[in-house]
Design a protein around this motif. Structure first.
Motif, mmCIF file in Angstrom:
data_model
loop_
_atom_site.group_PDB
_atom_site.id
_atom_site.type_symbol
_atom_site.label_atom_id
_atom_site.label_comp_id
_atom_site.label_asym_id
_atom_site.label_seq_id
_atom_site.Cartn_x
_atom_site.Cartn_y
_atom_site.Cartn_z
ATOM 1 N N HIS A 172 60.776 -1.311 -47.238
ATOM 2 C CA HIS A 172 60.277 -0.378 -48.354
ATOM 3 C C HIS A 172 59.204 -0.640 -49.291
ATOM 4 N N GLY A 173 59.179 -1.933 -48.922
ATOM 5 C CA GLY A 173 58.102 -2.722 -49.270
ATOM 6 C C GLY A 173 57.071 -1.757 -49.359
ATOM 7 N N GLY A 174 55.631 -1.773 -50.100
ATOM 8 C CA GLY A 174 53.806 -1.077 -50.121
ATOM 9 C C GLY A 174 53.953 -0.518 -51.564
ATOM 10 N N LEU A 175 52.672 -0.249 -51.946
ATOM 11 C CA LEU A 175 51.975 0.227 -53.297
ATOM 12 C C LEU A 175 52.897 2.040 -52.973
ATOM 13 N N THR A 176 52.813 1.859 -51.772
ATOM 14 C CA THR A 176 52.615 4.287 -51.326
ATOM 15 C C THR A 176 53.578 4.007 -49.887
ATOM 16 N N ARG A 177 53.998 4.537 -49.756
ATOM 17 C CA ARG A 177 54.896 5.398 -48.849
ATOM 18 C C ARG A 177 54.712 6.706 -48.888
ATOM 19 N N ARG A 178 54.962 6.961 -47.317
ATOM 20 C CA ARG A 178 55.251 8.495 -46.445
ATOM 21 C C ARG A 178 56.561 9.938 -47.096
ATOM 22 N N ALA A 179 56.160 10.811 -47.184
ATOM 23 C CA ALA A 179 56.864 11.806 -47.709
ATOM 24 C C ALA A 179 57.781 11.685 -46.728
ATOM 25 N N GLY A 180 58.675 11.947 -47.024
ATOM 26 C CA GLY A 180 60.114 12.203 -45.873
ATOM 27 C C GLY A 180 61.939 13.945 -46.422
ATOM 28 N N GLY A 181 62.236 13.478 -46.225
ATOM 29 C CA GLY A 181 63.225 14.487 -46.310
ATOM 30 C C GLY A 181 63.372 14.759 -48.597
ATOM 31 N N ARG A 182 63.172 13.775 -49.091
ATOM 32 C CA ARG A 182 63.630 13.616 -50.401
ATOM 33 C C ARG A 182 62.850 14.346 -51.476
ATOM 34 N N GLU A 183 61.735 14.916 -50.737
ATOM 35 C CA GLU A 183 59.885 14.973 -51.180
ATOM 36 C C GLU A 183 59.949 16.412 -50.756
ATOM 37 N N PRO A 184 61.321 18.180 -50.464
ATOM 38 C CA PRO A 184 60.454 18.536 -49.565
ATOM 39 C C PRO A 184 59.002 19.461 -49.832
ATOM 40 N N TRP A 185 58.865 18.846 -51.458
ATOM 41 C CA TRP A 185 57.249 19.733 -51.622
ATOM 42 C C TRP A 185 55.892 19.132 -51.558
ATOM 43 N N TYR A 186 55.950 18.364 -50.299
ATOM 44 C CA TYR A 186 54.907 17.170 -49.908
ATOM 45 C C TYR A 186 55.116 18.080 -48.623
ATOM 46 N N PRO A 187 54.544 17.872 -47.536
ATOM 47 C CA PRO A 187 54.156 18.538 -46.086
ATOM 48 C C PRO A 187 55.513 16.796 -46.228
ATOM 49 N N ARG A 188 55.622 16.369 -45.271
ATOM 50 C CA ARG A 188 56.295 15.464 -44.554
ATOM 51 C C ARG A 188 55.271 14.054 -43.932
ATOM 52 N N GLY A 189 55.065 12.929 -44.551
ATOM 53 C CA GLY A 189 53.742 12.005 -43.875
ATOM 54 C C GLY A 189 53.022 12.206 -45.124
ATOM 55 N N THR A 190 52.556 12.845 -46.672
ATOM 56 C CA THR A 190 52.442 13.219 -46.812
ATOM 57 C C THR A 190 52.247 11.362 -47.818
ATOM 58 N N GLU A 191 51.096 10.512 -47.739
ATOM 59 C CA GLU A 191 51.283 9.101 -48.629
ATOM 60 C C GLU A 191 51.235 9.675 -50.388
ATOM 61 N N ILE A 192 52.816 8.777 -50.875
ATOM 62 C CA ILE A 192 52.158 8.885 -52.305
ATOM 63 C C ILE A 192 52.469 7.157 -52.384
ATOM 64 N N ARG A 193 53.099 7.411 -53.909
ATOM 65 C CA ARG A 193 53.652 6.435 -54.586
ATOM 66 C C ARG A 193 54.566 5.841 -54.755
ATOM 67 N N ASN A 194 54.871 4.539 -54.337
ATOM 68 C CA ASN A 194 56.812 4.397 -53.740
ATOM 69 C C ASN A 194 57.021 3.718 -55.039
ATOM 70 N N GLU A 195 58.001 4.305 -55.342
ATOM 71 C CA GLU A 195 59.111 4.448 -56.795
ATOM 72 C C GLU A 195 59.784 4.202 -55.787
ATOM 73 N N ARG A 196 60.252 3.948 -54.497
ATOM 74 C CA ARG A 196 61.731 3.057 -53.931
ATOM 75 C C ARG A 196 61.662 1.130 -53.353
ATOM 76 N N GLN A 197 60.751 0.952 -53.728
ATOM 77 C CA GLN A 197 60.166 -0.633 -53.731
ATOM 78 C C GLN A 197 61.657 -1.402 -53.165
ATOM 79 N N VAL A 198 62.510 -1.588 -54.209
ATOM 80 C CA VAL A 198 63.741 -2.297 -54.038
ATOM 81 C C VAL A 198 64.993 -1.335 -54.591
ATOM 82 N N SER A 199 66.191 -1.973 -53.320
ATOM 83 C CA SER A 199 67.468 -1.287 -54.035
ATOM 84 C C SER A 199 68.519 -1.704 -54.569
ATOM 85 N N LEU A 200 69.377 -0.789 -55.004
ATOM 86 C CA LEU A 200 70.187 -2.188 -56.232
ATOM 87 C C LEU A 200 71.539 -1.423 -56.142
ATOM 88 N N LEU A 201 72.639 -1.730 -55.439
ATOM 89 C CA LEU A 201 74.106 -1.479 -55.607
ATOM 90 C C LEU A 201 74.820 -2.728 -56.755
#
Length: 207
Positions: free
Chosen positions: A59-88
């Motif tokens: 999940h590293g990187g400054l950007t990531r590819r849009a997926g099912g969580r971002e239906p407003w973009y075509p899948r695979g669109t490069e977007i800002r990565n706000e999911r760099q870390v997961s906390l539980l």
């Protein structure tokens, strides 16, 4: 056509109910990272974080590819990565396991990077919360992590004969799946390190 100017008139919206910000103490009791492209993580003693998150982590990187969580973009669109870390949180993992009727869900099975203690109802910390670690790292919370079937499949692999888990997990883990965030100030986090959570002023905006 919608007139946005009229829609924004003060007398058309109820006054927001505001709650002041607060500060909470927490601790990262365990740390994890991926090794390559795999979903599950492995426990480590420390995390070295840059502005692009964890170098080499799935999940590293400054950007990531849009997926099912971002239906407003075509899948695979490069977007800002706000999911760099997961906390539980351990208590929310235990509640999810209880709802599924299984013994436990380990943090690494569902891709955790940090296991957090000391923050009640971790998954409800609001966006813009800052986690300011003793060693100097600051993480900014983007929001709660919506559960997905990929994580459910990861759990199901540890419980033979429970083919229902991938779908049931999505319901059971709702609002218990922890948080995702990104690195605002880089550095190293050590296992067991404490932090201060600075929760911003909150309000509900409605009409």
């Amino acid at each position: 056509m919608l007139d946005l100017g009229e829609a924004a008139e003060p007398d058309r919206a109820a006054a927001p109910q505001r709650r002041p910000g607060l500060r909470l103490a927490g601790r990262a009791t365990a740390l994890y990272r991926t090794a390559g492209s795999g979903f599950e993580t492995s426990q480590v003693a420390a995390l070295d974080l840059g502005f692009d998150g964890l170098d080499g982590d799935r999940h590293g990187g400054l950007t990531r590819r849009a997926g099912g969580r971002e239906p407003w973009y075509p899948r695979g669109t490069e977007i800002r990565n706000e999911r760099q870390v997961s906390l539980l949180a351990a208590d929310e993992l235990a509640e999810t396991a209880e709802a599924l009727g299984i013994d436990a869900i380990r943090p690494e099975w569902v891709g955790a990077n940090l296991l957090i203690a000391g923050i009640a109802r971790l998954s409800f910390l609001p966006p813009r919360t800052l986690l300011m670690f003793e060693g100097g790292v600051t993480l900014k919370i983007d929001g709660d992590n919506a559960p997905c079937r990929a994580a459910g499949h990861a759990v199901a692999r540890h419980y033979e004969g429970r083919a229902d888990i991938p779908f049931a997990y999505v319901r059971a883990a709702r609002h218990r799946r922890g948080l995702v965030g990104w690195v605002e100030k880089p550095g190293r986090i050590e296992a067991g390190e404490g932090f201060e959570a600075r929760v911003p002023e909150q309000w509900i905006y409605g009409s």
